[in-house]
Design an enzyme around this catalytic site. Structure first.
Site, short mmCIF file in Angstrom:
data_model
loop_
_atom_site.label_atom_id
_atom_site.label_comp_id
_atom_site.label_asym_id
_atom_site.label_seq_id
_atom_site.Cartn_x
_atom_site.Cartn_y
_atom_site.Cartn_z
N SER A 135 4.20 -11.50 3.29
CA SER A 135 3.09 -10.57 3.16
C SER A 135 3.42 -9.63 2.01
O SER A 135 4.59 -9.49 1.63
CB SER A 135 2.92 -9.75 4.45
N TYR A 148 6.04 -3.49 11.24
CA TYR A 148 5.64 -4.73 10.58
C TYR A 148 6.28 -4.87 9.21
O TYR A 148 6.79 -5.94 8.85
CB TYR A 148 4.11 -4.78 10.46
#
Length: 247
Positions: A135, A148
């Site tokens: 990501s 995250y």
């Protein structure tokens, strides 16, 4: 599992929806026999039937599940580490330890379990490829996202370290780091709160799962001497993890 010895095999984790499902369809269209793994076996079986692949239950957070999944694979040419996700959006002061454990088990240790188990088969293929879907959160941080972003940083470092450790072996490694992709990602992050999930993409045109799958397909179609180390893709409306142009 019966697969022609002339047919390359691709494994896609987290394939029951979103990027994983789209990637499985793309690789199947390129001639791979695709083995799809996830916890929602009913969805996998439907997908495998449509693409001529194989569906196997897989929980990347469970050692026994990963061992059972990988043991039955006769060969592996491509591994797409796609299983992952986020839980919550809280500041460090309010961090939920269960959410952090889930994110680290799924994104980091899950990728480690599957990759470690399949490395011998990827090397034995003579032309293996490991694609890890990280990501843009693996390159930056943002307020309330430390659980995250830290997990994605760790997953990316695992992948990047392996690039050097496998130098000289017949295995290529590509990290693909998407920005905002409208899938079930935000729905999972917000425990099924559809209204809150929808606001993440409000006023922008986000990426869709197929956009990422197309990149995986391109990587998998490169000749064996070409290693695409890192690919970052974002919507035109996104400049960073927290900066968007919203209409």
């Amino acid at each position: 599992m019966t697969i022609s010895p002339d047919t390359p095999v691709a494994v896609v984790t987290g394939a029951s929806s979103g990027i994983g499902e789209a990637t499985a369809r793309t690789l199947a269209s390129q001639g791979f026999h695709v083995v799809v793994g996830a916890r929602r076996l009913d969805r996998l079986e439907t997908l495998a039937g449509e693409i001529g692949g194989t569906a196997l239950a897989l929980d990347v957070t469970d050692d026994d599940s990963v061992a059972a999944f990988t043991a039955v694979l006769p060969r592996v040419d491509v591994l797409v580490n796609n299983a992952g996700g986020a839980k919550g959006l809280a500041p460090v002061a309010d961090a939920d330890f269960d959410d952090w454990r889930w994110m680290w088990e799924t994104n980091v240790l899950g990728t480690l379990r599957v990759t470690k188990a399949l490395l011998p088969k990827l090397v034995a293929s003579g032309d293996g490829l490991i694609v890890t879907i990280t990501s843009i959160a693996a390159f930056e941080h943002y307020d309330n996202g430390s659980g995250y972003t830290s997990a994605k940083h760790a997953e990316a470092v695992l992948h990047r370290t392996l690039r050097g450790e496998l130098l000289g072996q017949p295995v290529r490694l590509t990290e693909i780091a998407p920005g905002a992709v409208e899938t079930e990602f935000s729905l999972v992050r917000f425990d099924g709160d559809e209204a809150r999930a929808a606001k993440v993409y409000e006023g922008i045109t986000p990426l869709v799962a197929q956009d990422v799958a197309d990149v995986v397909g391109f990587v998998a179609s490169r000749p064996s001497h070409v290693n695409l180390d890192q690919i970052v893709l974002k919507p035109r409306d996104q400049a960073s993890g927290s900066r968007f142009h919203r209409s």
